[in-house]
Structures are given as structure tokens and as C-alpha cells.
Design a protein around this motif. Structure first.
Motif, PDB file in Angstrom:
ATOM      1  N   ALA B 169       0.832  -1.204   0.000  1.00 12.42           N
ATOM      2  CA  ALA B 169       0.000   0.000   0.000  1.00 12.42           C
ATOM      3  C   ALA B 169       0.864   1.250   0.000  1.00 12.42           C
ATOM      4  CB  ALA B 169      -0.936  -0.017   1.201  1.00 12.42           C
ATOM      5  N   ASP B 170       2.114   1.105  -0.434  1.00 13.86           N
ATOM      6  CA  ASP B 170       2.992   2.253  -0.604  1.00 13.86           C
ATOM      7  C   ASP B 170       3.252   2.431  -2.093  1.00 13.86           C
ATOM      8  OD1 ASP B 170       3.634   3.022   2.200  1.00 13.86           O
ATOM      9  OD2 ASP B 170       4.232   0.931   2.278  1.00 13.86           O
ATOM     10  N   SER B 171       3.911   3.538  -2.418  1.00 15.97           N
ATOM     11  CA  SER B 171       4.051   3.848  -3.843  1.00 15.97           C
ATOM     12  C   SER B 171       5.014   2.909  -4.560  1.00 15.97           C
ATOM     13  CB  SER B 171       4.489   5.292  -4.018  1.00 15.97           C
ATOM     14  OG  SER B 171       5.709   5.500  -3.350  1.00 15.97           O
ATOM     15  N   THR B 172       5.926   2.302  -3.846  1.00 21.28           N
ATOM     16  CA  THR B 172       6.826   1.340  -4.486  1.00 21.28           C
ATOM     17  C   THR B 172       6.756   0.014  -3.741  1.00 21.28           C
ATOM     18  OG1 THR B 172       8.612   2.097  -3.092  1.00 21.28           O
ATOM     19  CG2 THR B 172       8.481   3.056  -5.287  1.00 21.28           C
ATOM     20  N   LEU B 173       7.236  -1.009  -4.391  1.00 24.24           N
ATOM     21  CA  LEU B 173       7.274  -2.300  -3.725  1.00 24.24           C
ATOM     22  C   LEU B 173       8.443  -2.323  -2.747  1.00 24.24           C
ATOM     23  CD1 LEU B 173       6.607  -4.797  -6.623  1.00 24.24           C
ATOM     24  CD2 LEU B 173       5.044  -4.092  -4.819  1.00 24.24           C
ATOM     25  N   PRO B 174       8.231  -2.777  -1.529  1.00 23.58           N
ATOM     26  CA  PRO B 174       9.334  -2.886  -0.580  1.00 23.58           C
ATOM     27  C   PRO B 174      10.246  -4.048  -0.947  1.00 23.58           C
ATOM     28  CG  PRO B 174       7.344  -3.828   0.350  1.00 23.58           C
ATOM     29  CD  PRO B 174       6.957  -3.251  -0.986  1.00 23.58           C
ATOM     30  N   ALA B 175      11.470  -4.015  -0.430  1.00 25.47           N
ATOM     31  CA  ALA B 175      12.422  -5.086  -0.715  1.00 25.47           C
ATOM     32  C   ALA B 175      11.881  -6.447  -0.285  1.00 25.47           C
ATOM     33  CB  ALA B 175      13.751  -4.801  -0.019  1.00 25.47           C
ATOM     34  N   SER B 176      11.015  -6.458   0.718  1.00 25.36           N
ATOM     35  CA  SER B 176      10.471  -7.739   1.184  1.00 25.36           C
ATOM     36  C   SER B 176       9.674  -8.442   0.095  1.00 25.36           C
ATOM     37  CB  SER B 176       9.583  -7.515   2.410  1.00 25.36           C
ATOM     38  OG  SER B 176       8.591  -6.565   2.113  1.00 25.36           O
ATOM     39  N   MET B 177       9.186  -7.688  -0.885  1.00 28.15           N
ATOM     40  CA  MET B 177       8.401  -8.300  -1.962  1.00 28.15           C
ATOM     41  C   MET B 177       9.232  -8.556  -3.212  1.00 28.15           C
ATOM     42  SD  MET B 177       4.794  -6.259  -1.611  1.00 28.15           S
ATOM     43  CE  MET B 177       3.843  -6.404  -0.091  1.00 28.15           C
ATOM     44  N   SER B 178      10.538  -8.262  -3.148  1.00 30.89           N
ATOM     45  CA  SER B 178      11.362  -8.489  -4.330  1.00 30.89           C
ATOM     46  C   SER B 178      11.363  -9.969  -4.673  1.00 30.89           C
ATOM     47  CB  SER B 178      12.787  -7.975  -4.101  1.00 30.89           C
ATOM     48  OG  SER B 178      13.413  -8.691  -3.069  1.00 30.89           O
ATOM     49  N   GLY B 179      11.425 -10.254  -5.947  1.00 32.55           N
ATOM     50  CA  GLY B 179      11.384 -11.646  -6.388  1.00 32.55           C
ATOM     51  C   GLY B 179       9.980 -12.077  -6.796  1.00 32.55           C
ATOM     52  N   ASP B 180       8.969 -11.315  -6.384  1.00 32.00           N
ATOM     53  CA  ASP B 180       7.610 -11.624  -6.828  1.00 32.00           C
ATOM     54  C   ASP B 180       7.228 -10.593  -7.879  1.00 32.00           C
ATOM     55  OD1 ASP B 180       5.029 -12.229  -7.287  1.00 32.00           O
ATOM     56  OD2 ASP B 180       4.261 -11.578  -5.346  1.00 32.00           O
ATOM     57  N   ASN B 181       7.303 -11.010  -9.132  1.00 31.40           N
ATOM     58  CA  ASN B 181       7.070 -10.046 -10.205  1.00 31.40           C
ATOM     59  C   ASN B 181       5.615  -9.662 -10.372  1.00 31.40           C
ATOM     60  OD1 ASN B 181       9.811  -9.780 -11.089  1.00 31.40           O
ATOM     61  ND2 ASN B 181       9.616 -11.902 -11.745  1.00 31.40           N
ATOM     62  N   GLU B 182       4.743 -10.322  -9.625  1.00 26.24           N
ATOM     63  CA  GLU B 182       3.335  -9.979  -9.757  1.00 26.24           C
ATOM     64  C   GLU B 182       2.809  -9.217  -8.553  1.00 26.24           C
ATOM     65  OE1 GLU B 182       1.100 -13.383 -11.346  1.00 26.24           O
ATOM     66  OE2 GLU B 182       3.035 -14.085 -12.073  1.00 26.24           O
ATOM     67  N   ALA B 183       3.694  -8.896  -7.622  1.00 31.30           N
ATOM     68  CA  ALA B 183       3.255  -8.081  -6.491  1.00 31.30           C
ATOM     69  C   ALA B 183       2.841  -6.708  -7.014  1.00 31.30           C
ATOM     70  CB  ALA B 183       4.388  -7.944  -5.483  1.00 31.30           C
ATOM     71  N   LEU B 184       1.802  -6.175  -6.430  1.00 30.52           N
ATOM     72  CA  LEU B 184       1.290  -4.884  -6.884  1.00 30.52           C
ATOM     73  C   LEU B 184       1.531  -3.832  -5.816  1.00 30.52           C
ATOM     74  CD1 LEU B 184      -2.247  -6.064  -8.090  1.00 30.52           C
ATOM     75  CD2 LEU B 184      -0.141  -5.948  -9.419  1.00 30.52           C
ATOM     76  N   SER B 185       1.837  -2.648  -6.262  1.00 31.11           N
ATOM     77  CA  SER B 185       1.834  -1.558  -5.290  1.00 31.11           C
ATOM     78  C   SER B 185       0.684  -0.632  -5.644  1.00 31.11           C
ATOM     79  CB  SER B 185       3.170  -0.814  -5.286  1.00 31.11           C
ATOM     80  OG  SER B 185       3.333  -0.083  -6.468  1.00 31.11           O
ATOM     81  N   ILE B 186      -0.172  -0.427  -4.672  1.00 32.53           N
ATOM     82  CA  ILE B 186      -1.353   0.406  -4.882  1.00 32.53           C
ATOM     83  C   ILE B 186      -1.401   1.431  -3.751  1.00 32.53           C
ATOM     84  CG2 ILE B 186      -3.822   0.426  -5.365  1.00 32.53           C
ATOM     85  CD1 ILE B 186      -3.740  -2.562  -5.757  1.00 32.53           C
ATOM     86  N   ALA B 187      -0.635   2.486  -3.878  1.00 35.11           N
ATOM     87  CA  ALA B 187      -0.662   3.517  -2.844  1.00 35.11           C
ATOM     88  C   ALA B 187      -1.928   4.328  -2.991  1.00 35.11           C
ATOM     89  CB  ALA B 187       0.555   4.423  -2.970  1.00 35.11           C
ATOM     90  N   ASN B 188      -2.289   4.530  -4.227  1.00 32.64           N
ATOM     91  CA  ASN B 188      -3.465   5.336  -4.494  1.00 32.64           C
ATOM     92  C   ASN B 188      -4.271   4.621  -5.574  1.00 32.64           C
ATOM     93  OD1 ASN B 188      -5.355   7.159  -5.265  1.00 32.64           O
ATOM     94  ND2 ASN B 188      -3.928   8.881  -5.462  1.00 32.64           N
ATOM     95  N   PRO B 189      -5.434   4.066  -5.199  1.00 38.95           N
ATOM     96  CA  PRO B 189      -6.207   3.283  -6.171  1.00 38.95           C
ATOM     97  C   PRO B 189      -6.522   4.072  -7.434  1.00 38.95           C
ATOM     98  CG  PRO B 189      -7.165   3.153  -3.990  1.00 38.95           C
ATOM     99  CD  PRO B 189      -6.071   4.162  -3.902  1.00 38.95           C
ATOM    100  N   LYS B 190      -6.559   5.394  -7.291  1.00 40.59           N
ATOM    101  CA  LYS B 190      -6.873   6.212  -8.468  1.00 40.59           C
ATOM    102  C   LYS B 190      -5.779   6.100  -9.526  1.00 40.59           C
ATOM    103  CE  LYS B 190      -9.772   9.649  -6.221  1.00 40.59           C
ATOM    104  NZ  LYS B 190      -9.481  10.321  -4.957  1.00 40.59           N
ATOM    105  N   GLN B 191      -4.553   5.776  -9.100  1.00 42.63           N
ATOM    106  CA  GLN B 191      -3.459   5.655 -10.065  1.00 42.63           C
ATOM    107  C   GLN B 191      -3.365   4.249 -10.660  1.00 42.63           C
ATOM    108  OE1 GLN B 191      -0.119   6.897  -7.765  1.00 42.63           O
ATOM    109  NE2 GLN B 191      -0.430   9.066  -8.198  1.00 42.63           N
ATOM    110  N   PHE B 192      -4.154   3.326 -10.127  1.00 41.45           N
ATOM    111  CA  PHE B 192      -4.090   1.959 -10.637  1.00 41.45           C
ATOM    112  C   PHE B 192      -5.016   1.856 -11.838  1.00 41.45           C
ATOM    113  CE2 PHE B 192      -4.231  -2.698 -10.388  1.00 41.45           C
ATOM    114  CZ  PHE B 192      -2.884  -2.920 -10.253  1.00 41.45           C
TER     115      PHE B 192
END
Lengths: 517, 409
Positions: B169-192
Motif C-alpha cells: 500500500a505504498d508507492s513502491t514495492l518494498p524489498a520484502s516483496m522483491s522476487g515476486d514479479n506480480e506483487a502490486l503496489s497500490i498507494a493510491n487506487p486512483k493511479q491503478f
């Protein structure tokens, strides 16, 4: 793909609109030879643009009040001692002055990559920044001296690997980042000693565990070698005012200093080679020599270059990698060692038949800037785009540098953001790309008497020969939409025309073929 | 030739580190039905939250000697700290007075604390400890050899069919999610979104039939956006006033709405990063603690109908020094308090082995780590989907469970 097209994609940051000296089949060899022997200093066309940049700085005082002023890139060319002096003089609460030099290098990065005629040097500057990856914002001494580190990388980008290895090892940036400056005989810090072998030279594939089995002696490194290398490098530190130099003074310049009192004087062994007692600074130099000459280092660098320029997944025992490693090893003392390796790469049949590579975020944005042929305002928000794309400029958090693989950069977020940011980068409201007579936007304006003409011209300028038919027809459809044409048609006035043409250029950059390096 | 992205990625395994799950490949593992599966919300507090100012034994003589009253939890005075039953020692355990929502959730049995938890490594560096936390390791030399623990978890839990399995739920993917190419970052649903209708059509056409990995990745992204918009008919914004008007509240609202959409969420992460209190800690910490407590309180109410399927875990890269410094603050420390919140949590208790704060037991002046943070995470993962495979937490072997979750008996 033609060789000229391939070299433009891989050895430059993409075709520049109105390029003064475009690469062609007939000048290919001359172009390459000149590029590989590029001068280290900035070209006058770059210097003029750097001199014109006004980059705001916001200083927060200890009482909490903030002041924002525009300032030129006044730290960018300062000598190292002057940069180091910024740290002590910075009384701001937000350490704005200490971080300023790093911000100036970031702003200059855009200008140099977009406008330098020495594109191969620019591409290789990126490559080596990522190879010797340091987070410029990890601590203030790194940020303040970042122009020095950038100069080291630029000066050696096509030069000699050992020279670059030594200069990075002795830099305030690397020393602070990997704790070499605080490594002393009584408490050696192994951080740099490990990473220089794992990341900069031999590679993790040559890590042999706690100790080296006798049969593998000389092929790689063990934890024991790490420990002993750390001991060899004790006493390597920075003139930070706390250490006595050989002449008894305590210099405070931020430059490299060998402090014999902090050096482990006992005998050591690395890779089975003895470092006799009392070797002083020279034994650290001998250790770096051994790394630079090691066949494993040649293979590490050759493989990394192959992955960057040819394809993501190198085959086992690849002939080109072997060739590149041989050229690297045969020229370990040559001042143009790296240029010679690149020459072998670009002339190879494997390169000519190279597979797809995907642009990393910086390459994506800078290639769009070049395609538009526009002057740029390298304000902080431009650099922030890279952060949102997951590739923060000079701010990668770990010392391994960012991956050079498609899978990292084509995730869902990465794709959606590329599409959105292409539009934001190009839109006049963003203020990043300026209007001017030499821009693609200006050249397109007369063609806009027919929107299909304009769409075709955008395809030709942005996508070139690699344009897919689906992209061209989709762009023509998009060009006829009200959001490009405007409610009254794009010709209503110059402003709506400019907006529409910019939208077309931004849209062209979203298609699959523009993501390819 | 049309190549599916997954096929291509699996082909790409060749060059990867053999021992690890290759980046980007989600493989089937102990999968349970997506619609009833448990969800994990990971709240990362970057900066080093002062756990001894959040949850502490207020009457501990060593703590009283080490800190001024302004940086301690007090049993009396104008704003006494909130008492917590079932502490790990016979002391008078208290919670920061700016966190009444936590007190209510604790008393109701939904919130548990684990004290003296953290990363069992020697570092006091934000960078290094955050990196280890995000990569699921406790050894800095493993950092360059693995991707993030959430990424590894996603790749190992059979959630390939779900686009919304992992979100930040932040603007970028955190390092903890690295390696998952399908992880989504949705800080602002309006930008998705793919932008305006003409632009969206343009992108969908350009990516519709093109060959190659990039085009395939683009189609996955387009599918994600379309599914998101179809399912959500525009993101359902929470009622006004549900969350405070700050980035943390906005992030929590994104996660809550994704949970309520029930489109296969497995792990969500949100950050709240204002904890590096070297100076002026008293006022800064109260403010941060209030935002954290209010935010998670509002979130828990918002997802009440899903509370039995959601476990929220809150942690920081390290705690802070027992002894305060000369600037009204505290410097980087070691062991810290973790929080675990959810309908399955056996809350109302402070878990962990409390070592006390006697100078002799401290780790270079800091709370020692008696519970590896991965014990807590792996217990939550185990309850959600079964024990995590080794690649999620390289170099970690789970010991006896703390019993944080009722489902474990």
C-alpha cells in the motif's frame, strides 16, 4: 535488427532527435573508435547545459524554519577537500548542504546521458556505477563526496579495471559504505573485504565456504580469505582529522590515508599466497592486484558485460564470454583495458545476433527524452520518477547493485508506471521537457495538418525501424481521439496542438518495442 | 510465437541460484482455497521504534535509572501509561498513553505483544537491519543471495492464479516483496489505471497480440487493472473520517478495501516510518504512537467481518538503547516489541522471554533479542498456509511455537 540499430540501442541511450552526428553504416567504425577513446572531461555542449541548471535547495534551520533557493550546480566540480569541508560547515537541521553534492550529480546525470556526444562512456558510467554500487544517501560523508566518486567511475569507465578498483577502494564513498575506514587491527571489519571479492571481482560463484579445500586452492575465496583480506586492509582509512599521517599531522581532507598504527603488521595468507609481516599499505595494493589479475574476475566482468549487452541468460561456457575474459586478462595493465574488451564484444557474431534486452527505468526515461530532442529541466521530481519505478538513482539500498534482468523491471507495477510516467514526462504541465525549435514537437507541428501524418512521424521518430504494425495503427487511432485532437480539433490553436503532439509522443513510448534496449 | 510469461520465467530459472526459488515464479505449495484463506498484513515501522517507550515494565529499577521520566511509561501523573495484564514478568507492565486503541484491542484479546524480539544479528545500522528484516535473514552476507521473504512466500504458496495475492500500500514495492514479479503496489487506487479511455484502448491494442516477454508482462498488468476495476467498480473509498488523513491511514484503507473485495489477497504491506527519535523523543513518539494506534484501531474496525482471516504483524528493524542520550532521545538499539493483531490471535498477553534490563543481561547496552522475528512471522505463516519452505527464511530453523494463534491450540 541492423547492427547500427543494435549499437544505437545498446551502446547509446537511444536515438536522439536531430542528433548532430548520427551513427550510420558508413561511419560505424570511426564512430566506435572515437567513442571508445572518448575524453574524460565533459563535452562543451554538456558543460553549457550544466552551467544553466538551477536546482532548488531547501535548508531547514535548527529553529525549524525552511528556506528554498535556486542555485546552480556549484558543488559538482569542487575538489574533494572542498566537498569534505561541507560536512563540518553544514549547520542545517535537514543536512541539506551535505546532501546537495549528491543531488547535483543526479541532476548532471540526466544532462550528461541525454546530451553527451560520448554515449558509450555514458552507458559504461551507468554500468560501473551499478557494479561498484554505493548508496549515495546512506550517510552524509557519502552524499557530500559523491561528485568525487562519480568522477572516479567516469574517468575509468573505458579505462583500466585495476585503476578503478583501487580508486573506489580508497574513496570516501566506498570506505564509508562498506566500513573500510573504521577497520583497524584490533577490530577488523570484514564488510569491504567480503564484498570486494563477492561483488566487485571474483563473484559469489567462487565463494568456497569457511575454508578452501586443497584441491580448489586459488580458484576462489573462503571466509578465511575474507578475514585475512580484512587484516591486510586494516589501516586503510580517510583523513578525517582523527588519524595521524606519517608526518605527524592530522589532515582533515576526506582523502585516502594509510595509518600504520591501525594496520595489522603480522603475516597473512590469502588464496594460499603469503603476505609477509610488515607489508604496510603495499600488501593491500598487492591484494587488489591479485584480484584484478584473477581469472575469476575476468569471467565475472565478461559475464556481466555479456548480460548487459547480449542477453539476460548466458549459456554455459559461452565462447564470447571466454573471449572477453581473455581480452580482459591479456590487458590487465592497459590504460584502455575496458575499451578493448568492449571492442571485442561489439565486433562479435554473438553480439550481432543478440537477443532482446529490456531497458531499465533510467534507460526508459532517458531514451524518451532523447527521442523528443528536447532540453530538460533535471529537477528532483524527475529523479523521483526513478524511485517510483523501483530504481532510485544512486540510492540502491544494497551493495550488489540493481538487477540487469527483464524480470525485475516488467512487473505489473513497473509496466503500469512506465505507461503513466511516459505521459507525465512528456506533458508540458510537468515542465521536464522544454519546447524549442529543435524538438520533435516543433518538427511535428507542420505535419499536424493531417493527424495520421503526425502519428506516422511520431512512430518513425520514437520507434524507428523496430516499430510494430499494431503500434502504428493503434497510435493512428489514438491520434484521432478527442484527447489528442481536442474537442475542437488539434489545430484549434498552438497550445492544444502542442498538448496533443506531446500526448502522441508519450503514448508511443508505452508500446512493447520501446521497452527494448 | 506467443509465449506465456510463466513459461518463459520458468525457462529463465537456468541462470538463477539453484538453492533458491527462482524470482518471479509462484509455485504450488500447500494451497488452500483462495476465498477462505488467511491474510497477513505486515506493518513495517522503519527508523527503529522505541519498544521500551511503547510497552515496558514501568516499575523496573534499571529502566528508571537509565531514563528520565519523560522517556518512560509512568504509573501515575497527569497522563499515566495504560496498564497491561499478563506481562512476561511480575512487573507493572504498561502501554504508552497515546495508544488507547491498542489497550482496548489488548483487553479484548485480539492484540498480543512479543517483547525482546528482533533480528539476531550484531548490526545497529538501519540499512543493514531493514535489509535483513525484508530478506528474512539474520546474516548480512546472505542479503545479496536472496529476494524478499514476502516474495519468496508468494512464490511458494500456490497463489499464481490470483492477481491480488501480494500488495504493497505504498508507492513502491518494498524489498520484502522483491522476487515476486506480480506483487502490486497500490498507494493510491486512483493511479491503478491505464488512463483515459482512448489511452487505455491504445495500450490494450498495442499489447494485445505482440510477441515477447515484455508484451506478456504488459498483458498481465492490463488484466490486473481490468480485474481491479471490474471487481471494485472504482475502489470503494472508506466512509469519511474512518481513517486519519495521512499516508498511513490512506495505505490502511487500500488494504482494507482489498480485503473486503475478496479477490485473493494473501499478504499486504504498509509502512509507517517516523521512529528515529535521536532527539526530542517525548513529543515525537507520542505523535507517532497515536497515529499508529488510531490507524490500526480504525483498520481493525473496518475489516471486522474478516477479522478471523486476517493477522496483522507490526515490527521495526530494531529497538532503541535502554539508556537515553543527552538530546532527549535514544540511539539505535537491538531487541524490540512486536505486535500481533487479529481474530485468531490469542491476545491480551505479552509473549517472549523477558530478560530484564539489568546492565549485565544487556547486549552492548541494548535489550537482547530472545525471540527471533522469524519465529513470529513463521508462526503466522504456518497458521495461514502451513510451514514456510526454507527459502522464505534462509538460515532459520523454527523452534517451539510461542502459541500466538488460537488455531494452533
Amino acid at each position: 535488427m541492423s547492427l547500427v540499430d543494435l549499437i544505437t540501442r545498446r551502446f547509446t541511450f537511444g536515438s536522439r532527435f536531430n542528433e548532430p552526428q548520427p551513427l550510420t553504416t558508413s561511419n560505424l567504425n570511426n564512430w566506435l573508435n572515437a567513442q571508445l577513446a572518448a575524453p574524460t572531461a565533459d563535452d562543451v555542449s554538456v558543460l553549457q547545459r550544466l552551467a544553466a541548471v538551477q536546482l532548488p535547495i531547501t535548508v531547514t534551520a535548527t529553529d525549524g524554519t525552511s528556506t528554498t533557493t535556486n542555485r546552480g550546480l556549484t558543488d559538482l566540480f569542487k575538489p574533494s577537500q572542498d566537498l569534505w569541508a561541507i560536512l563540518a560547515a553544514d549547520t542545517s537541521a535537514n543536512k541539506a548542504e551535505s546532501q546537495r553534492p549528491a543531488n547535483e550529480v543526479a541532476a548532471a546525470r540526466w544532462i550528461r546521458a541525454a546530451f553527451s556526444p560520448w554515449q558509450v562512456q555514458e552507458v559504461m558510467t551507468d554500468f560501473w556505477h551499478n557494479h561498484f554500487s554505493v548508496d549515495a544517501y546512506q550517510s552524509m560523508p557519502i552524499a557530500a563526496t559523491w561528485p568525487v566518486y562519480d568522477r572516479i567511475i567516469r574517468a575509468n569507465a573505458l579505462g583500466n579495471f585495476r585503476a578503478m578498483l583501487g580508486a573506489t577502494a580508497k574513496s570516501a564513498a566506498m570506505m564509508n559504505y562498506l566500513n573500510l575506514n573504521t577497520s583497524v587491527a584490533s577490530h577488523p571489519n570484514e564488510n569491504y573485504a567480503r564484498e570486494v571479492m563477492e561483488l566487485h571481482t571474483l563473484g559469489i560463484g567462487r565463494y568456497l565456504g569457511e575454508t578452501t579445500p586443497a584441491a580448489l586452492l586459488g580458484t576462489g575465496y573462503s571466509d578465511q580469505d575474507v578475514t585475512n583480506a580484512a587484516r591486510v586492509l586494516t589501516g586503510w582509512t580517510l583523513a578525517d582529522g582523527n588519524h595521524k599521517a606519517a608526518d605527524g599531522t592530522k589532515p582533515n581532507t576526506g582523502d585516502f590515508l594509510f595509518v600504520s598504527a591501525n594496520h595489522d603488521t603480522k603475516a597473512k595468507t590469502i588464496f594460499g599466497v603469503a603476505y609477509p609481516a610488515g607489508g604496510a599499505q603495499a600488501e593491500g595494493e598487492a591484494f587488489l592486484d591479485a584480484l584484478a589479475q584473477h581469472p575469476g574476475t575476468a569471467l565475472t566482468i565478461a559475464t556481466k558485460l555479456y548480460v548487459h549487452f547480449v542477453q539476460d541468460t548466458p549459456p554455459a561456457n559461452d565462447a564470447l564470454i571466454t573471449t572477453l575474459a581473455t581480452v580482459f586478462r591479456n590487458n590487465v595493465t592497459a590504460p584502455n583495458q575496458i575499451a578493448l574488451v568492449l571492442q571485442a564484444l561489439v565486433g562479435s557474431a554473438e553480439f550481432a545476433a543478440a537477443a532482446d534486452k529490456v531497458k531499465v527505468p533510467f534507460e526508459f526515461l532517458i531514451s524518451l527524452i532523447r527521442a523528443a530532442g528536447a532540453e530538460i529541466n533535471p529537477r528532483a521530481a524527475l529523479t523521483t520518477m526513478l524511485t517510483s519505478l523501483g530504481a532510485p538513482l544512486f540510492h540502491w539500498p544494497t551493495p550488489n547493485g540493481m538487477p540487469d534482468l527483464a524480470t525485475t523491471w516488467t512487473g505489473t507495477t513497473g509496466m503500469i508506471l512506465r505507461w503513466a510516467l511516459a505521459d507525465q514526462l512528456v506533458a508540458s504541465s510537468g515542465g521536464y521537457l522544454l519546447d524549442g525549435d529543435n524538438t520533435l514537437f516543433a518538427a511535428l507541428a507542420p505535419l499536424a495538418i493531417s493527424i495520421p501524418y503526425a502519428a506516422n512521424a511520431v512512430v518513425a521518430a520514437v520507434l524507428g525501424a523496430g516499430a510494430l504494425p499494431t503500434s502504428a495503427s493503434a497510435l493512428a487511432t489514438y491520434a484521432a481521439s478527442t484527447e489528442v485532437l481536442g474537442a475542437k480539433g488539434a489545430l484549434a490553436n498552438a497550445t492544444t496542438l502542442n498538448t496533443g503532439l506531446r500526448r502522441l509522443v508519450g503514448a508511443a513510448a508505452t508500446v512493447p518495442e520501446f521497452q527494448r534496449r | 510465437m506467443m509465449v506465456s510469461r510463466r513459461t518463459l520465467l520458468q525457462g529463465g530459472m537456468l541462470g538463477g541460484a539453484a538453492a533458491l526459488t527462482p524470482a518471479g515464479v509462484r509455485m504450488a505449495f500447500a494451497a488452500t482455497g483462495a476465498s477462505t484463506a488467511n491474510m497477513i498484513v505486515f506493518v513495517l515501522l522503519r527508523g527503529g521504534m522505541d519498544g521500551l517507550y511503547m510497552v515496558a515494565p514501568s516499575d523496573d529499577a534499571d529502566l528508571i535509572a537509565a531514563r528520565p521520566a519523560s522517556l518512560r511509561l509512568l504509573a501515575s501523573g497527569t497522563t499515566p501509561a495504560l496498564p497491561l495484564a499478563h506481562g512476561p514478568s511480575s512487573n507493572d507492565w504498561r502501554l504508552h498513553p497515546a495508544a488507547p486503541e491498542f489497550k482496548a484491542l489488548y483487553d479484548a484479546g485480539h492484540l498480543a505483544f512479543v517483547h525482546a524480539a528482533g533480528i539476531p544479528a550484531d548490526s545497529r545500522s538501519h540499512f543493514q537491519m531493514q535489509a535483513m528484516l525484508e530478506h528474512g535473514v539474520a546474516d548480512p552476507t546472505l542479503l545479496t543471495r536472496t529476494s524478499g521473504w514476502i516474495g519468496q512466500y508468494a512464490n511458494a504458496t500456490g497463489i499464481a492464479s490470483s492477481t491480488f495475492a501480494v500488495i504493497s500500500a505504498d508507492s513502491t514495492l518494498p524489498a520484502s516483496m522483491s522476487g515476486d514479479n506480480e506483487a502490486l503496489s497500490i498507494a493510491n487506487p486512483k493511479q491503478f489505471t491505464l488512463g483515459s479511455t482512448p489511452r487505455s484502448l491504445f495500450i490494450q491494442t498495442a499489447y494485445g497480440v505482440a510477441d515477447g516477454a515484455v508484451a506478456a508482462s504488459g498483458r498481465i498488468a492490463i488484466d490486473a487493472v481490468n480485474l481491479f476495476q471490474r471487481k471494485s467498480t472504482g475502489f470503494v473509498a472508506p466512509a469519511a473520517g474512518t481513517y486519519a488523513n495521512n499516508a498511513f491511514g490512506q495505505g490502511l484503507s487500500v488494504i482494507a478495501e482489498t480485503i473486503k473485495l475478496d479477490i485473493g489477497l494473501q499478504v499486504a504491506e504498509v509502512e509507517y516510518n517516523d521512529w528515529d527519535t535521536h532527539v526530542a523523543e517525548q513529543s515525537r513518539f507520542a505523535n507517532s504512537a497515536s497515529i499508529l494506534s488510531k490507524g490500526l484501531g480504525a483498520f481493525y474496525n473496518d475489516i471486522a467481518a474478516y477479522a478471523n482471516r486476517v493477522t496483522i504483524v507490526v515490527m521495526s528493524e530494531f529497538g532503541r538503547r535502554v539508556q537515553s542520550n543527552a538530546s532527549g532521545g535514544t540511539d539505535h538499539g537491538h531487541g524490540n516489541v512486536m505486535m500481533v493483531l487479529g481474530g485468531q490471535v490469542a491476545g491480551g498477553r505479552i509473549y517472549g522471554t523477558w530478560p530484564g534490563l539489568h546492565p549485565a543481561v544487556l547486549d552492548l547496552g541494548d535489550v537482547p533479542v530472545t525471540t527471533d522475528y522469524r519465529s513470529v512471522l513463521s508462526e503466522i505463516i504456518t497458521a495461514a498456509r502451513g510451514a514456510p519452505p526454507a527459502a522464505v527464511f534462509p538460515g532459520f530453523t523454527a523452534g517451539a511455537a510461542l502459541g500466538l494463534l488460537t488455531s494452533q491450540g
